[in-house]
Design a protein around this motif. Structure first.
Motif, mmCIF file in Angstrom:
data_model
loop_
_atom_site.group_PDB
_atom_site.id
_atom_site.type_symbol
_atom_site.label_atom_id
_atom_site.label_comp_id
_atom_site.label_asym_id
_atom_site.label_seq_id
_atom_site.Cartn_x
_atom_site.Cartn_y
_atom_site.Cartn_z
ATOM 1 N N THR A 562 0.908 -1.320 0.087
ATOM 2 C CA THR A 562 -0.084 -0.054 -0.005
ATOM 3 C C THR A 562 0.751 1.421 0.014
ATOM 4 O OG1 THR A 562 -1.726 -1.256 1.176
ATOM 5 C CG2 THR A 562 -1.828 1.261 1.226
ATOM 6 N N LEU A 563 1.734 1.219 0.889
ATOM 7 C CA LEU A 563 2.737 2.399 0.881
ATOM 8 C C LEU A 563 3.405 2.430 -0.658
ATOM 9 C CD1 LEU A 563 4.674 1.874 4.224
ATOM 10 C CD2 LEU A 563 3.172 3.872 3.596
ATOM 11 N N THR A 569 2.961 6.464 -8.008
ATOM 12 C CA THR A 569 2.483 7.404 -9.102
ATOM 13 C C THR A 569 1.503 8.518 -8.381
ATOM 14 O OG1 THR A 569 0.362 6.347 -9.199
ATOM 15 C CG2 THR A 569 2.071 5.612 -10.805
ATOM 16 N N PRO A 570 1.608 9.517 -8.783
ATOM 17 C CA PRO A 570 0.743 10.855 -8.205
ATOM 18 C C PRO A 570 -0.871 10.237 -8.279
ATOM 19 C CG PRO A 570 2.433 11.657 -9.833
ATOM 20 C CD PRO A 570 2.407 10.198 -10.110
ATOM 21 N N GLU A 571 -1.529 10.680 -7.082
ATOM 22 C CA GLU A 571 -2.636 9.960 -7.159
ATOM 23 C C GLU A 571 -3.617 11.050 -6.549
ATOM 24 O OE1 GLU A 571 -3.910 7.162 -7.765
ATOM 25 O OE2 GLU A 571 -2.194 5.721 -7.427
ATOM 26 N N THR A 572 -5.042 10.957 -6.987
ATOM 27 C CA THR A 572 -6.197 11.978 -6.505
ATOM 28 C C THR A 572 -6.192 11.723 -5.086
ATOM 29 O OG1 THR A 572 -7.823 10.353 -6.549
ATOM 30 C CG2 THR A 572 -7.334 11.525 -8.602
ATOM 31 N N LYS A 573 -6.804 12.926 -4.321
ATOM 32 C CA LYS A 573 -6.832 12.698 -2.910
ATOM 33 C C LYS A 573 -7.840 11.754 -2.400
ATOM 34 C CE LYS A 573 -5.470 17.564 -1.772
ATOM 35 N NZ LYS A 573 -5.837 18.889 -1.054
ATOM 36 N N GLU A 574 -8.880 11.268 -3.425
ATOM 37 C CA GLU A 574 -9.689 10.348 -3.056
ATOM 38 C C GLU A 574 -8.833 8.916 -2.914
ATOM 39 O OE1 GLU A 574 -12.036 13.922 -4.521
ATOM 40 O OE2 GLU A 574 -10.188 12.803 -5.083
ATOM 41 N N MET A 575 -8.287 8.856 -3.949
ATOM 42 C CA MET A 575 -7.363 7.567 -3.960
ATOM 43 C C MET A 575 -6.419 7.257 -2.721
ATOM 44 S SD MET A 575 -6.953 4.502 -5.000
ATOM 45 C CE MET A 575 -8.283 4.511 -6.383
ATOM 46 N N ILE A 576 -5.673 8.676 -2.585
ATOM 47 C CA ILE A 576 -4.952 8.644 -1.309
ATOM 48 C C ILE A 576 -5.564 8.124 -0.231
ATOM 49 C CG2 ILE A 576 -3.601 10.103 0.191
ATOM 50 C CD1 ILE A 576 -2.432 11.422 -2.432
ATOM 51 N N PHE A 577 -6.654 8.798 0.076
ATOM 52 C CA PHE A 577 -7.396 8.373 1.296
ATOM 53 C C PHE A 577 -7.984 7.161 1.350
ATOM 54 C CE2 PHE A 577 -11.457 8.358 3.931
ATOM 55 C CZ PHE A 577 -10.887 9.103 5.098
ATOM 56 N N THR A 578 -8.329 6.443 0.087
ATOM 57 C CA THR A 578 -8.735 5.233 0.255
ATOM 58 C C THR A 578 -7.696 4.283 0.358
ATOM 59 O OG1 THR A 578 -10.567 5.537 -1.560
ATOM 60 C CG2 THR A 578 -9.519 3.303 -1.175
ATOM 61 N N LEU A 579 -6.588 4.359 0.119
ATOM 62 C CA LEU A 579 -5.269 3.513 0.400
ATOM 63 C C LEU A 579 -4.879 3.864 1.845
ATOM 64 C CD1 LEU A 579 -3.127 4.246 -2.882
ATOM 65 C CD2 LEU A 579 -4.527 2.272 -2.487
ATOM 66 N N LEU A 580 -4.879 5.005 2.204
ATOM 67 C CA LEU A 580 -4.852 5.093 3.827
ATOM 68 C C LEU A 580 -5.536 4.196 4.633
ATOM 69 C CD1 LEU A 580 -4.314 9.133 4.214
ATOM 70 C CD2 LEU A 580 -2.519 7.460 4.213
ATOM 71 N N MET A 581 -6.885 3.998 4.087
ATOM 72 C CA MET A 581 -7.817 3.249 4.978
ATOM 73 C C MET A 581 -7.441 1.893 4.981
ATOM 74 S SD MET A 581 -11.677 4.874 4.466
ATOM 75 C CE MET A 581 -11.979 4.807 2.886
ATOM 76 N N VAL A 582 -7.134 1.365 3.740
ATOM 77 C CA VAL A 582 -6.520 -0.081 3.550
ATOM 78 C C VAL A 582 -5.356 -0.322 4.333
ATOM 79 C CG1 VAL A 582 -5.888 -1.610 1.767
ATOM 80 C CG2 VAL A 582 -7.743 -0.029 1.270
ATOM 81 N N MET A 583 -4.446 0.794 4.260
ATOM 82 C CA MET A 583 -2.967 0.605 5.083
ATOM 83 C C MET A 583 -3.369 0.445 6.429
ATOM 84 S SD MET A 583 0.249 3.320 4.954
ATOM 85 C CE MET A 583 -0.522 4.082 6.035
ATOM 86 N N ILE A 584 -4.091 1.255 7.048
ATOM 87 C CA ILE A 584 -4.705 1.084 8.413
ATOM 88 C C ILE A 584 -5.324 -0.048 8.546
ATOM 89 C CG2 ILE A 584 -5.977 1.976 10.248
ATOM 90 C CD1 ILE A 584 -5.462 4.840 9.053
ATOM 91 N N GLY A 585 -6.355 -0.733 7.869
ATOM 92 C CA GLY A 585 -6.743 -2.166 8.041
ATOM 93 C C GLY A 585 -5.863 -3.041 8.216
ATOM 94 N N PHE A 586 -4.844 -3.240 7.184
ATOM 95 C CA PHE A 586 -3.945 -4.310 7.257
ATOM 96 C C PHE A 586 -2.728 -4.076 8.451
ATOM 97 C CE2 PHE A 586 -4.783 -4.909 2.678
ATOM 98 C CZ PHE A 586 -4.923 -6.327 3.091
ATOM 99 N N LEU A 587 -2.388 -2.712 8.916
ATOM 100 C CA LEU A 587 -1.837 -2.529 10.080
ATOM 101 C C LEU A 587 -2.413 -3.268 11.237
ATOM 102 C CD1 LEU A 587 -0.331 1.241 9.918
ATOM 103 C CD2 LEU A 587 1.137 -0.749 10.299
ATOM 104 N N LEU A 588 -3.667 -2.860 11.494
ATOM 105 C CA LEU A 588 -4.511 -3.344 12.540
ATOM 106 C C LEU A 588 -4.374 -4.809 12.503
ATOM 107 C CD1 LEU A 588 -7.622 -1.061 12.542
ATOM 108 C CD2 LEU A 588 -5.790 -0.955 14.150
#
Length: 840
Positions: A562-563, A569-588
């Motif tokens: 996810t990181l 690649t550069p991303e939209t803020k919408e996709m960045i936020f989505t990836l942050l949620m996924v990353m936190i999910g796997f971190l948990l």
């Protein structure tokens, strides 16, 4: 079926939401509907907070009305002094969208309400009596903090804001508490669906993907349907994996047994409850892996369920902050006064997470922190010193305020948490796939596709070019000033959102890309598959004892991917936020394989049960919201590039997991409808007590009508104490909210954190649960009237109840149950049950 209470609650919540909408309009200005979908949740939070604070003086309909007027007054001020014209223009333009959202909400509310009419009982499996006791305890309390109905002299030591909101709506609408209990379950379900839909739509701008995320959160289940087919193949009879019963040698197993189960799972004893008990713990226990759809079917009105709308509101607030285009406290937009006001509302939103379900607080603060760090870096264009000052200036007040504004709760709260411990055994990756399999079928190929796609390696600055058109986020007018709108003073941003380098540091991005090169090569596409194949083999090997590291390593690996996706690649803020949620999910997920929070279960086999339960629940929420956006990206960007066999393989896996996820709600609904008759449908869950404990029910109704608090003193009615889940004990306390000396003992031990320490903070040091149990036994069994009188005075008992549970528990001392006529006056008899008023 009587739908009148549903329409009453819908109307009240609608009015509250409309009154709060101007506040949501500013706070969630980056949403397509400017926060309309969240206005109801925000209204419940703000009105509930004001009512709770005022409740320390008095908790009644008058203070609730005043609380509503305070919230509505803030909205009026916003319209009069700031956004009147912009709000009016936007409201008129988007009226059709509001009607669609209201139809979605009302439809969900009616469907959930109809389900609760058929499954109304506040009893049976689960902990509904506990929830009902808390609700009635708050209703019975003249002021805050609320009394604990199962511990006379104590206050509720639990995260009770959700119960407070139910009590507030109960007082406002005048419905019985048994009706309010079931209405709240339906309200939470419909609000959760609406808010999840709104977040996913903000991230995708597509209805179909938004519906998927909403359904993933509120309807879909895990892969228990397929999991039990494996067990039917192995042993034939589900009673063995369910209840550890001996394997039936005559049961049909093997392929024919599995097929037979798949065709008729209910006839094979399939149990919807067991889908929340997937992961075995030797020798015979199971961890809890609850998920929202299960919670709605079970309908225990627990904090982790009632907190879902507030969690979604916090997630939406974090997203809106990430989208902000202003630096420092400019993220709040407007003049200094309105910046402070928005900051306080944000404090209340994130602070309530601990008050409603404390497990959610660290996760959502992590998400907020990441959004704040990135947003401030982008808008400051890489000046580290200015960035650090801005993060501190915005972030520190949020953290301090989240605790300070809810300080009265923390003063009385006795936590069972006792620090952190290291996990001794870990989750088999097979069970992780059973639990999150549907999400994995979408998230994993999307994350791998984004991370290993070599295109677009150049970063882009977040800075707006001089020629770009700037518009106001609030009123939509063109703005020439980069700092704020000249028309309304609101936040300005580029009219078209540009892609941004998600990870701001070039060296970090380059390091991640270099590491990602192990799995990807433009010149040799097979290299990535070979590397992933080697990793897969290692993970399979690490899954077996004594290591059992596959789940941990898999989760850590996808945190890395996810990181890498954020760095590639550069991303939209919408996709960045989505990836942050996924990353936190796997971190948990990874965190639960390393650490656990020590609590009342820490010394047994289920030592990490609550840690896995509560944090995996959050993973489900985060993955649900991410599934729609990532499926959209996968279909639009990756699917067309795949070879035919890849398309077929992915489609087969996605359909397989989707079918399993869909079977759960279908089977669960069918199972819950068995034995339920439309003729007996009602929203009043207290009917359960009328059917199962008629004498106790009749006595509780008499008490509600004839026994009232005197000033701040709530009457104490002594009943026999009982073990957890023994629903015949503490029934009067549960139905009336008037406390007994001790209800379910193990639950109180969990809430207070100990059996042998003082149960009331600052009270008698010898007042322990052990002593309370002994004292209650002595009151009912002792022939010594003076000793009995002294014990009654110790707990300030006003009434003594001798009912069916007391006669059964103290059957060896029947001669002493009649002594209370010498210590007081018989004031009411219901069948063979007696209520005595104790002499002063």
């Amino acid at each position: 079926m009587d739908f009148a209470p549903i329409f009453l609650w819908w109307f009240v919540v609608l009015v509250m939401g409309l009154a709060a909408y101007p506040i949501a309009f500013v706070l969630l200005r980056h949403f397509p509907d400017k926060g309309y979908a969240f206005s109801k949740v925000l209204a419940l939070l703000l009105t509930g907070y004001f009512a709770w604070i005022l409740g320390y003086a008095s908790f009644n309909p008058g203070t609730i009305l005043l609380s509503f007027l305070l919230m509505a007054g803030l909205s009026v001020l916003i319209l009069v002094t700031w956004l009147g014209e912009a709000f009016k223009k936007f409201f008129a333009k988007n009226l059709a969208q509001y009607l669609v959202l209201e139809c979605l909400f009302l439809t969900a509310f009616l469907v959930a309400g109809a389900y609760k009419m058929r499954t109304y009982e506040i009893g049976g499996p689960g902990e509904k009596p506990m929830d009902f006791a808390f609700l009635n305890g708050i209703l019975a309390s003249p002021s805050m903090p609320p009394v604990d109905p199962w511990l006379a002299g104590g206050n509720i030591s639990y995260y009770y804001f959700g119960y407070f909101v139910v009590a507030m709506l109960t007082k406002v609408t005048g419905v019985p508490s048994g009706v309010a209990f079931n209405l709240m379950v339906a309200l939470v379900w419909s609000l959760s669906a609406l808010c999840a839909f709104s977040i996913a739509y903000a991230l995708t701008r597509r209805y179909r993907y938004s519906v998927l995320s909403a359904a993933a959160l509120t309807v879909l289940g895990n892969l228990d349907y397929w999991h039990r087919a494996v067990q039917a193949f192995q042993v034939g009879n589900l009673s063995h994996p369910y209840y550890n019963q001996p394997i039936d040698p005559n049961a049909e197993k093997g392929l024919s047994g599995a097929i037979s189960y798949l065709l008729s799972p209910l006839q094979h004893g399939w149990d919807y409850f067991q889908a929340s008990r997937i992961v075995p713990v030797p020798p015979s226990d199971k961890l809890i892996n609850e998920f929202p759809a299960f919670s709605f079917f079970l309908s225990d009105l627990h904090p982790h369920l009632m907190a879902i709308p507030f969690v979604l509101l916090a997630i939406a607030t974090a997203y809106s902050l990430l989208k902000a285009g202003s630096f420092d406290t400019g993220v709040y937009a407007g003049s200094s006064l309105w910046k402070w006001a928005q900051g306080i509302v944000m404090v209340l939103i994130f602070g309530v997470l601990s008050f409603s379900n404390s497990w959610d607080f660290p996760t959502l603060m992590l998400l907020l922190g990441l959004c704040l760090f990135l947003q401030q870096w982008w808008t400051n264009e890489g000046d580290f010193n200015a960035w650090a000052k801005a993060v501190v200036k915005v972030g520190v007040p949020l953290v301090i305020g989240a605790f300070a504004f809810y300080l009265p709760f923390y003063v009385k709260f006795q936590s069972q948490a006792r620090g952190l411990g290291l996990v001794k055994d870990r989750t088999d990756i097979y069970y992780l796939i059973v639990i999150f399999g549907f999400f994995f079928s979408i998230l994993i190929p999307a994350i791998l596709g984004k991370a290993l796609n070599p295109r677009g390696s150049k970063s882009q600055k977040s800075r707006t070019k001089r020629g770009d058109e700037l518009v106001c986020v609030l009123c939509g007018e063109e703005a020439k000033d980069r700092k704020f709108c000249g028309h309304c003073g609101g936040e300005v941003a580029p009219a078209g959102g540009a892609d941004i380098a998600a990870l701001p540091d070039d060296s970090t991005r380059n390091l991640l890309r270099k590491a990602g090169g192990l799995f990807s090569s433009e010149g040799d596409p097979s290299r990535g598959w070979m590397a992933l194949g080697v990793v897969l083999l290692f993970l399979i090997g690490f899954n077996f004892a004594p290591l059992q590291l596959s789940t941990l390593l898999t989760a850590a690996l996808f945190v890395f991917f996810t990181l890498l996706a954020l760095a590639s690649t550069p991303e939209t803020k919408e996709m960045i936020f989505t990836l942050l949620m996924v990353m936190i999910g796997f971190l948990l997920i990874a965190g639960c394989e390393v650490l656990f929070i020590k609590d009342h279960f820490s010394d047994g086999a289920l030592y990490r049960m609550n840690t896995v339960f509560k944090f995996h629940y959050q993973v489900w929420i985060l993955f649900s919201l991410s599934t729609g956006p990532l499926l959209k990206w996968l279909v639009e960007n990756l699917y067309s590039q795949w070879a035919g066999w890849k398309r077929g393989l992915w489609a087969g896996a996605a359909i397989f997991t989707l079918v399993g996820a869909l079977f759960y709600p279908g089977l669960a609904f069918s199972a819950k409808m068995r034995g339920s008759s439309p003729e007996s449908a009602t929203l009043d869950g207290e009917v359960y007590y009328e059917h199962n404990y008629p004498s106790d029910f009749a006595m509780a109704q008499w008490i509600k009508q004839n026994v009232k608090p005197v000033g701040s003193k709530v009457p104490v009615i002594l009943e026999a104490w009982g073990g957890s889940y023994q629903q015949q004990y503490g029934t009067l306390a549960t139905m009336t909210g008037y406390p007994t000396v001790l209800g379910w003992d193990f639950h109180e031990a969990q809430w207070r954190g100990s059996w042998d320490k003082p149960v009331v903070r600052g009270g008698d040091v010898e007042d322990t649960l052990f002593r309370r149990r002994d004292d209650i036994d002595a009151i009912y069994t002792s022939s010594d009237l003076n000793k009995t009188r002294d014990l009654l005075r110790r707990y300030r008992v006003d009434y003594v109840y001798v009912g069916d549970a007391e006669r059964a528990k103290y059957k060896d001392h029947p001669e002493n149950l009649g002594k209370f006529s010498s210590l007081g006056t018989l004031v009411q008899q219901s069948g063979n049950s007696f209520l005595y008023k104790v002499n002063p």
